[in-house]
Structure formats: C-alpha cells, structure tokens
Design a protein around this motif. Structure first.
Motif, mmCIF file in Angstrom:
data_model
loop_
_atom_site.group_PDB
_atom_site.id
_atom_site.type_symbol
_atom_site.label_atom_id
_atom_site.label_comp_id
_atom_site.label_asym_id
_atom_site.label_seq_id
_atom_site.Cartn_x
_atom_site.Cartn_y
_atom_site.Cartn_z
ATOM 1 N N GLY A 292 0.868 -1.187 0.000
ATOM 2 C CA GLY A 292 0.000 0.000 0.000
ATOM 3 C C GLY A 292 0.898 1.228 0.000
ATOM 4 N N TYR A 293 0.527 2.234 -0.774
ATOM 5 C CA TYR A 293 1.402 3.407 -0.906
ATOM 6 C C TYR A 293 0.529 4.664 -0.959
ATOM 7 C CZ TYR A 293 5.692 5.759 -2.715
ATOM 8 O OH TYR A 293 6.807 6.553 -2.875
ATOM 9 N N LEU A 294 0.784 5.582 -0.046
ATOM 10 C CA LEU A 294 0.157 6.909 -0.127
ATOM 11 C C LEU A 294 1.044 7.695 -1.074
ATOM 12 C CD1 LEU A 294 -1.639 9.274 0.660
ATOM 13 C CD2 LEU A 294 -0.442 9.439 2.796
ATOM 14 N N VAL A 336 7.323 0.658 -5.044
ATOM 15 C CA VAL A 336 8.057 0.837 -6.303
ATOM 16 C C VAL A 336 7.337 1.858 -7.167
ATOM 17 C CG1 VAL A 336 8.687 -0.290 -8.480
ATOM 18 C CG2 VAL A 336 9.042 -1.486 -6.315
ATOM 19 N N SER A 337 8.059 2.860 -7.627
ATOM 20 C CA SER A 337 7.542 3.722 -8.690
ATOM 21 C C SER A 337 8.270 3.295 -9.953
ATOM 22 C CB SER A 337 7.786 5.199 -8.377
ATOM 23 O OG SER A 337 6.964 5.582 -7.309
ATOM 24 N N PRO A 338 7.536 2.654 -10.892
ATOM 25 C CA PRO A 338 8.196 2.116 -12.074
ATOM 26 C C PRO A 338 8.865 3.214 -12.900
ATOM 27 C CG PRO A 338 5.834 1.612 -12.088
ATOM 28 C CD PRO A 338 6.080 2.490 -10.913
ATOM 29 N N HIS A 341 8.867 9.266 -16.516
ATOM 30 C CA HIS A 341 9.354 10.646 -16.415
ATOM 31 C C HIS A 341 8.168 11.594 -16.285
ATOM 32 C CE1 HIS A 341 8.159 11.619 -20.543
ATOM 33 N NE2 HIS A 341 8.658 10.443 -20.909
ATOM 34 N N ASP A 342 8.449 12.812 -15.805
ATOM 35 C CA ASP A 342 7.402 13.820 -15.608
ATOM 36 C C ASP A 342 7.810 15.095 -16.347
ATOM 37 O OD1 ASP A 342 5.827 12.240 -13.645
ATOM 38 O OD2 ASP A 342 7.639 12.429 -12.448
ATOM 39 N N PRO A 343 6.824 15.960 -16.632
ATOM 40 C CA PRO A 343 7.150 17.118 -17.473
ATOM 41 C C PRO A 343 7.836 18.279 -16.743
ATOM 42 C CG PRO A 343 4.780 17.009 -17.025
ATOM 43 C CD PRO A 343 5.383 15.799 -16.403
ATOM 44 N N HIS A 345 10.321 20.273 -13.540
ATOM 45 C CA HIS A 345 11.481 20.130 -12.647
ATOM 46 C C HIS A 345 10.961 19.518 -11.347
ATOM 47 C CE1 HIS A 345 14.212 22.839 -14.904
ATOM 48 N NE2 HIS A 345 13.098 23.483 -15.207
ATOM 49 N N ASN A 346 11.801 18.739 -10.682
ATOM 50 C CA ASN A 346 11.333 18.092 -9.452
ATOM 51 C C ASN A 346 12.430 18.079 -8.392
ATOM 52 O OD1 ASN A 346 10.149 16.443 -7.539
ATOM 53 N ND2 ASN A 346 9.963 14.631 -8.846
ATOM 54 N N PHE A 347 12.064 18.483 -7.175
ATOM 55 C CA PHE A 347 12.907 18.192 -6.011
ATOM 56 C C PHE A 347 12.207 17.113 -5.211
ATOM 57 C CE2 PHE A 347 14.386 22.652 -6.615
ATOM 58 C CZ PHE A 347 15.726 22.351 -6.782
ATOM 59 N N TYR A 354 14.891 5.575 3.574
ATOM 60 C CA TYR A 354 15.835 5.587 2.453
ATOM 61 C C TYR A 354 15.160 5.081 1.182
ATOM 62 C CZ TYR A 354 19.356 5.846 6.144
ATOM 63 O OH TYR A 354 20.101 6.233 7.220
ATOM 64 N N LYS A 355 15.594 5.611 0.049
ATOM 65 C CA LYS A 355 15.054 5.129 -1.226
ATOM 66 C C LYS A 355 16.178 4.877 -2.219
ATOM 67 C CE LYS A 355 10.289 6.667 -1.609
ATOM 68 N NZ LYS A 355 9.379 7.782 -1.894
ATOM 69 N N TYR A 356 16.051 3.776 -2.958
ATOM 70 C CA TYR A 356 16.968 3.538 -4.068
ATOM 71 C C TYR A 356 16.443 4.312 -5.280
ATOM 72 C CZ TYR A 356 19.243 1.415 -8.060
ATOM 73 O OH TYR A 356 19.950 1.235 -9.221
#
Ligand SMILES: O=C(O)CCC(=O)C(=O)O
Length: 435
Positions: A292-294, A336-338, A341-343, A345-347, A354-356
C-alpha cells in the motif's frame, strides 16, 4: 477545553436560509433532491442532528452514484458542491453528537466518523462556504489531539481497523511493535550502499549550493544532483521530527487515497480510500501481502499542520514559485515507482527512511521502450529490476546513474528525466514539481 459545538457553529452560516443564499445549487439537481437537502439543512439548524444525519445519507448516496457514472471530468460542479454542503452538515452533526454529554449519543457518533465525512467532502466535493471544511476538520482533529495521545491510541486500537477482525486483534501488538533503531538502519544502509551502488555511476552530491551555481551547473544543463544540508531547518527534520506517531497525531484520522498493488503498471493495481491510521496499521506495521502506498497525494493541502513542517525549497524561485505542486509519498519498505518521467522540474526530498533511485537521461529514450498506450506514454514497459532482455534488448545498454537517497537529502530531477524509485525502509518523501 473549548466547546467543540460552539467552534463548529462559528464556522457555519447562522441560519438555514443563510446557507441557501450563499450557494447556488439549482442546475442539474432534481426537485426531490433539493427538497430533501432543504429539509436536511433545516434539521441541522433546528438542532436535530440525528435527523440531519439520517437525511444526509440518501443525498450523499445519490451524489455518489452520479460521481461513479461516466468520466470524472464530466461530473458537474453542482453535484460536487452539493456533496461538499451535505458532508459539511453531516460531519458537523456527527462531531456535535460525538461530544454530546448524553453518553448514548456519544457512543454512536464518533469524532473519527465526523473526520471521515469531512474528508470525503474535501476529496470528492468542490469547495463552497469559504472552504469551511478545511477549518472544521482542523478544529475537530485538534480536539482529538487535546483529548490526549493515550485516549487516541485506545480509540485507534478499538476502531481503526474495524472492518478487519484479524488485524483488529493484533492492534495493541502493532502499536507496540519495535521498529529498528535509527542507528541500526543507518549501519545497514551504509553496507548496502557499498555493495549495490557503483561509485562510477553514483549521482553527484553537493552541499547547499548557491542559487546561481545550482542554476548554471545543474538546472540549465539538465543534470540531476543530490543536494545535502538544504532542509536541516525544516521542523519535520528538527523540532517536530516526523515519525509514525507524529503522523498519526496530526493526521491519523484523515482519509486519503492509497494505491494498492506492487506498482501502477500491474493489472491488479487499484486505489482505495482509508484513514492514515488504517493505512499505517495494515500496510506499514501490519502483515498485508500487498503493498500500500500513499503516493502522489496533495496531503499538505488537506492537512495544513503538516504543511507547516516543510518549506518550498529556495531553488524553486528559479521558476514560478507561486505554482509548485507539493505531493506526499508515504509508505512501507518495498514501494516501487516504475521507470517513468514527468514534465516538470522536481525536487524529491527524503524526510524519513531511504530510497533507491535510478535515473536515465532523456537521451536514452530509444532504449527504454515507453508504453504506447494513452496515459502511459511517460512510463517504460521494462521492469527496471528484472528486465526482459529478449523483449527489450537495448535496455541493458542504456546508461544510468543511481544513489540511495538518505533522510535530509534532496534529489533534483530535470524535466523528462526517467526515474525508477524503490523504498528500502518505511519512507516519507515530499516532491516539489515546478516550472
Ligand atoms: O518516490 C517515489 O516513489 C516516486 C516519486 C516520483 O516519481 C516523483 O516525485 O515524480
């Protein structure tokens, strides 16, 4: 303690007539609906809160059916405003009855039910009455906080998992479950970094660069980077450090959409509305065999108190800082976020856990096999963890960079940069999309 009923009534128009003039709900709604809605309003202002709740049920059912017929984009604003109004009356009645001094009323109308009703209004309705639900839900949640954590955890243990008896029996156990200490996790992760991350491919880190340096060296060149020491001042990282208990305290009874399934590209993936307490008990501390992922939820618009614990990174002023989308990503180990890409800029800021991270430049597009179906064109068909090299022979030739994002670190991803992300521990990240 403040009288909750007084606080609730202060936010609302003074009379049923005032409500009627402050909204226009004429189009698209049949006269039988409007008649019942008027009667629901009148019962509220007569102080007959039980009857108001009774009358709200068929109204909300009617609108719910409308919401679930056809496309969401075609749902009329009038229906959504009506849903907001009726949720306001129903939730206020539930909260007032829950604090009624007559014990019988108190038992049947829990404060948690009121919060659920308010959240449904916020999530599905369209705001009217100066967005009164935001104020109401905040007051009611604060009231719960004032009751005290011990009462809340008792209520949680007895109520939060009402529909799931087996988990219900374990509720107390779950509440006391010992998680790994921070230093144990840090040690494990540093070992994992040594064995899994190839130093030659590791995403560059830089400590709090100046705006000019960041802009010239990373933003303008479309180069990703991990910025360290930029969010140490956030209350979420310092004075009001986020933990499961803190999130429960500030938002435990709030209803949010949870993504269920290993990843959004799988057929069995679905979404469900549930309270954060339910989510934590079932999917973070519980032993559900599903993930489950919020994910990608504008939680901070819904819970302004959590919004006060974070800040928009200064670097966003290089774009239009009025227009930054802030999303919460909260989940257990293994979300997992497969690769997609997104349109913008992202921080992506890592607050807890921790995330890989694995990144591919847009120049690698031809080796990443984007889906051809509508809405999935930004997502790769390849399972980045277990690529099918027969079906996708060029995938292993694509160049990538990688890192394990630690708490307090902020990953900058340029627009259209491909990213695959997997949580290694219970994790809470906040993303800022800006243009
Ligand atoms: O952290 C995640 O799981 C995904 C984050 C993401 O895709 C994003 O911020 O655009």
């Amino acid at each position: 303690m403040d009288d909750l009923k007084t606080r609730i009534l202060k936010h609302l128009p003074d009379t049923a007539k005032d409500i009627a003039v402050s909204i226009e709900l004429i189009d698209d709604l049949p006269s039988s609906y409007l008649y019942l809605q008027k009667s629901c309003c009148e019962r509220f202002y007569d102080g007959d809160y039980s009857q108001c709740i009774e009358k709200s049920k068929p109204l909300l059912d009617y609108l719910w059916e409308k919401f679930n017929t056809g496309n969401w984009k075609d749902v009329s604003m009038t229906w959504r405003e009506a849903y907001y109004l009726v949720s306001t009356l129903k939730g206020s009645s539930q909260a007032i009855l829950a604090t009624d001094t007559r014990a019988e009323e108190r038992n049947t109308h829990s404060i948690a039910d009121a919060i659920k009703t308010f959240d449904m209004g916020l999530l599905m309705g369209a705001p009217i009455l100066n967005n009164v639900l935001t104020k109401l839900v905040q007051d009611v949640h604060t009231y719960l906080e004032k009751i005290g954590v011990s009462d809340r955890t008792t209520e949680l243990a007895s109520r939060c998992i009402d529909s799931d008896k087996s988990v219900h029996n374990n509720a107390n156990q779950l509440l006391n479950k010992k998680l790994k200490t921070d230093s144990e996790i840090d040690q494990e992760i540093e070992e994992e970094i040594k064995t899994t991350i190839d130093p030659k491919k590791e995403i560059k880190r830089i400590s709090c660069p100046s705006l000019e340096y960041f802009s010239a060296t990373f933003k303008d060149k479309g180069t990703p980077v991990i910025i360290t020491n930029a969010i140490n001042h956030w209350p979420a990282m310092s004075t009001r450090q986020w933990s499961l208990d803190y999130i429960r305290l500030k938002a435990g009874f709030r209803t949010v959409p949870i993504e269920i399934g290993s990843k959004y590209t799988e057929d069995n993936w679905t979404q469900k509305l549930m309270t954060i307490n339910d989510f934590i008990n079932k999917f973070i501390l519980g032993s559900q065999n599903q993930t489950g992922y919020l994910a990608q939820h504008q939680l901070f618009d819904q819970v302004p108190e959590l919004r006060n614990d974070i800040a928009i990174p200064d670097y966003c002023c290089l774009g239009n800082s009025e227009d930054v989308d802030i999303n919460a990503w909260f989940g257990p180990k293994g979300t997992v976020s497969p690769l997609h890409h997104d349109p913008k800029h992202n921080f992506l800021v890592q607050v807890v856990g921790y995330k890989y991270i694995r990144l591919y430049s847009p120049s690698e597009n031809s080796k990443l096999y984007p889906h051809e179906t509508f809405l999935l064109e930004n997502t790769s068909q390849v399972d980045a963890e277990n690529p099918d090299v027969v079906k996708f022979p060029l995938f292993n030739e694509a160049l990538f960079s990688e890192a394990i994002l630690r708490p307090g670190e902020m990953l900058y991803m340029p627009p259209k940069y491909w990213h695959f992300i997997k949580s290694l521990y219970i994790s809470f990240s906040v993303s800022f999309w800006w243009e």
